[in-house]
Design an enzyme around this catalytic site. Structure first.
Site, PDB file in Angstrom:
ATOM      1  N   ARG A  31     -25.462 -24.820   6.306  1.00  9.07           N
ATOM      2  CA  ARG A  31     -25.417 -23.638   5.421  1.00  9.07           C
ATOM      3  C   ARG A  31     -26.715 -23.622   4.628  1.00  9.07           C
ATOM      4  O   ARG A  31     -27.044 -24.577   3.939  1.00  9.07           O
ATOM      5  CB  ARG A  31     -24.211 -23.749   4.483  1.00  9.07           C
ATOM      6  CG  ARG A  31     -24.166 -22.703   3.347  1.00  9.07           C
ATOM      7  CD  ARG A  31     -24.009 -21.302   3.894  1.00  9.07           C
ATOM      8  NE  ARG A  31     -23.575 -20.351   2.875  1.00  9.07           N
ATOM      9  CZ  ARG A  31     -24.388 -19.733   2.027  1.00  9.07           C
ATOM     10  NH1 ARG A  31     -25.694 -19.994   2.053  1.00  9.07           N
ATOM     11  NH2 ARG A  31     -23.903 -18.859   1.166  1.00  9.07           N
TER      12      ARG A  31
ATOM     13  N   ASP B  34     -27.491 -16.081  -0.264  1.00  4.25           N
ATOM     14  CA  ASP B  34     -26.240 -15.482   0.184  1.00  4.25           C
ATOM     15  C   ASP B  34     -26.599 -14.227   0.964  1.00  4.25           C
ATOM     16  O   ASP B  34     -27.177 -13.286   0.398  1.00  4.25           O
ATOM     17  CB  ASP B  34     -25.372 -15.140  -1.029  1.00  4.25           C
ATOM     18  CG  ASP B  34     -23.883 -15.212  -0.727  1.00  4.25           C
ATOM     19  OD1 ASP B  34     -23.539 -15.537   0.422  1.00  4.25           O
ATOM     20  OD2 ASP B  34     -23.089 -14.948  -1.636  1.00  4.25           O
TER      21      ASP B  34
ATOM     22  N   GLU C 106     -22.519  -9.800   4.238  1.00  8.96           N
ATOM     23  CA  GLU C 106     -21.381 -10.243   5.043  1.00  8.96           C
ATOM     24  C   GLU C 106     -21.154  -9.343   6.253  1.00  8.96           C
ATOM     25  O   GLU C 106     -21.166  -8.109   6.143  1.00  8.96           O
ATOM     26  CB  GLU C 106     -20.117 -10.258   4.190  1.00  8.96           C
ATOM     27  CG  GLU C 106     -20.139 -11.268   3.051  1.00  8.96           C
ATOM     28  CD  GLU C 106     -20.058 -12.691   3.558  1.00  8.96           C
ATOM     29  OE1 GLU C 106     -19.229 -12.968   4.450  1.00  8.96           O
ATOM     30  OE2 GLU C 106     -20.818 -13.535   3.049  1.00  8.96           O
TER      31      GLU C 106
ATOM     32  N   ARG D 207     -19.519 -27.914   6.269  1.00 12.94           N
ATOM     33  CA  ARG D 207     -20.913 -27.607   6.563  1.00 12.94           C
ATOM     34  C   ARG D 207     -21.809 -28.459   5.672  1.00 12.94           C
ATOM     35  O   ARG D 207     -21.381 -28.947   4.631  1.00 12.94           O
ATOM     36  CB  ARG D 207     -21.206 -26.124   6.312  1.00 12.94           C
ATOM     37  CG  ARG D 207     -20.330 -25.180   7.095  1.00 12.94           C
ATOM     38  CD  ARG D 207     -20.595 -23.721   6.713  1.00 12.94           C
ATOM     39  NE  ARG D 207     -20.360 -23.476   5.294  1.00 12.94           N
ATOM     40  CZ  ARG D 207     -20.368 -22.267   4.735  1.00 12.94           C
ATOM     41  NH1 ARG D 207     -20.597 -21.205   5.481  1.00 12.94           N
ATOM     42  NH2 ARG D 207     -20.165 -22.118   3.444  1.00 12.94           N
TER      43      ARG D 207
END
Length: 271
Positions: free
Chosen positions: A128, A133, A136, A176
Site C-alpha cells: 500500500r 489516497d 476509489e 498489506r
C-alpha cells in the site's frame, strides 16, 4: 607367496599407528590451540562464515510474503522487487528479488520472476503506497469516484512490470505493507506517491489513524496544494469555454470524503 597386508607390510602399518598414537599423546594441545598460527586463521574463518550467513539472511534471502517479514525490518529496511500487478490506484503486488540483477535475477535460469498466476500465488507482497489516497473505483455497489480509472491507468503505466524499491513502514489491518515506493524513470529516482500527488491523481492520506509519511509529509502536502492550484487531475474545473458550453464545476471530493460519505450512508441504512 606373500598375502596382502601380511608380513613386513603389516608390521610397518602397526609401527606407524603406534608412532602416531605416541605423538598424539605427547602433543601439548593447550599450546597448539593457543598458537597464533592456529588461532588466527580459525578466528578469521569463523568470523567470515558468520558474516556470510548473516549477509545472506539479511540481503539475499527472498521474502515471499508479508508473513515472512520480520518486525525489526519495519522503518529500518527496504525491499527491491518487480511489480507483478496493480490493484486499486494506491496498491500493488511486489515479487521480491533481493540483490536485483547483480544477484542474478532476470538472467540466471533459476532466478526468474514467474509470469503465470500459479507461480505468483503466495509469492508476492501486497504493498500500500504510503501517504496518499487515490480516487476509489466502483466497489460493493458504490459508484466509482471521478478520475479513479485515470489514476489506476497512470499507476499501471508507471510501475507495472518495473523494478521498484519500497521502504517499509508497517503492516496494516488488510495484511498489506504500507511503504514509500521509488522507481527509476529516465535514470532518475522518483517517489511514486509524490508523483501521483503532483498529477492530481491522489490526495494526501487524511485518516486520523494509520497515516504514514516518513519524513516527507510537508513535501506531500505542498504537492497536493500545487495540484489544486493548477487544477489538474481530480481537481480539474471547467474553463471559460467549458462553462459557456454548459459544463458545471465538479464537487471537489477527496477520497477520504468519499469514504466518509458512504460510511455514513451505510450506517444510516442499517439504523
Amino acid at each position: 607367496m606373500r598375502w596382502p597386508w601380511s608380513g613386513d607390510d603389516n608390521d610397518k602399518r602397526k609401527a606407524n599407528l603406534s608412532d602416531w598414537i605416541k605423538s598424539f599423546k605427547s602433543t601439548d594441545w593447550s599450546s597448539a590451540l593457543t598458537d597464533p598460527r592456529t588461532i588466527g586463521p580459525s578466528i578469521v574463518l569463523t568470523a567470515s562464515t558468520v558474516a556470510a550467513v548473516r549477509f545472506y539472511k539479511s540481503y539475499l534471502r527472498r521474502i515471499p510474503s508479508v508473513n515472512h517479514i520480520k518486525p525489526d525490518y519495519f522503518r529500518r529496511r527496504s525491499l527491491f522487487g518487480k511489480v507483478t500487478s496493480v490493484g486499486d490506484a494506491d496498491n500493488f503486488r511486489l515479487f521480491h528479488t533481493p540483490g536485483g540483477r547483480i544477484a542474478g535475477w532476470g538472467w540466471l535460469p533459476w532466478k526468474r520472476v514467474p509470469s503465470k498466476k500459479e507461480g505468483l500465488a503466495n509469492n508476492t507482497i501486497h504493498i500500500r503506497i504510503a501517504g496518499v489516497d487515490a480516487p476509489e473505483l466502483a466497489h460493493w455497489g458504490r459508484e466509482a469516484q471521478p478520475f479513479s480509472k485515470e489514476a489506476l491507468d497512470w499507476l499501471t503505466g508507471y510501475i507495472y512490470n518495473r523494478r521498484v524499491r519500497v521502504y517499509l513502514f508497517r503492516r496494516d489491518q488488510y495484511e498489506r505493507v504500507v511503504a514509500q515506493v521509488f522507481v527509476r524513470r529516465w535514470l532518475l529516482k522518483k517517489d511514486v506517491g509524490l508523483e501521483m500527488l503532483k498529477c492530481g491523481l491522489a490526495s494526501v492520506y487524511e485518516a486520523k489513524t494509520g497515516s504514514e509519511f516518513g519524513t516527507f509529509e510537508q513535501r506531500y502536502r505542498d504537492a497536493e496544494a500545487q495540484a489544486k492550484e493548477r487544477k489538474v487531475g481530480m481537481w480539474t474545473q471547467p474553463g471559460l469555454l467549458g462553462r459557456l458550453r454548459g459544463e458545471t464545476a465538479n464537487k471537489l471530493e477527496s477520497p477520504r470524503e468519499y469514504k466518509l460519505r458512504h460510511a455514513a450512508a451505510d450506517k444510516q441504512r442499517k439504523a
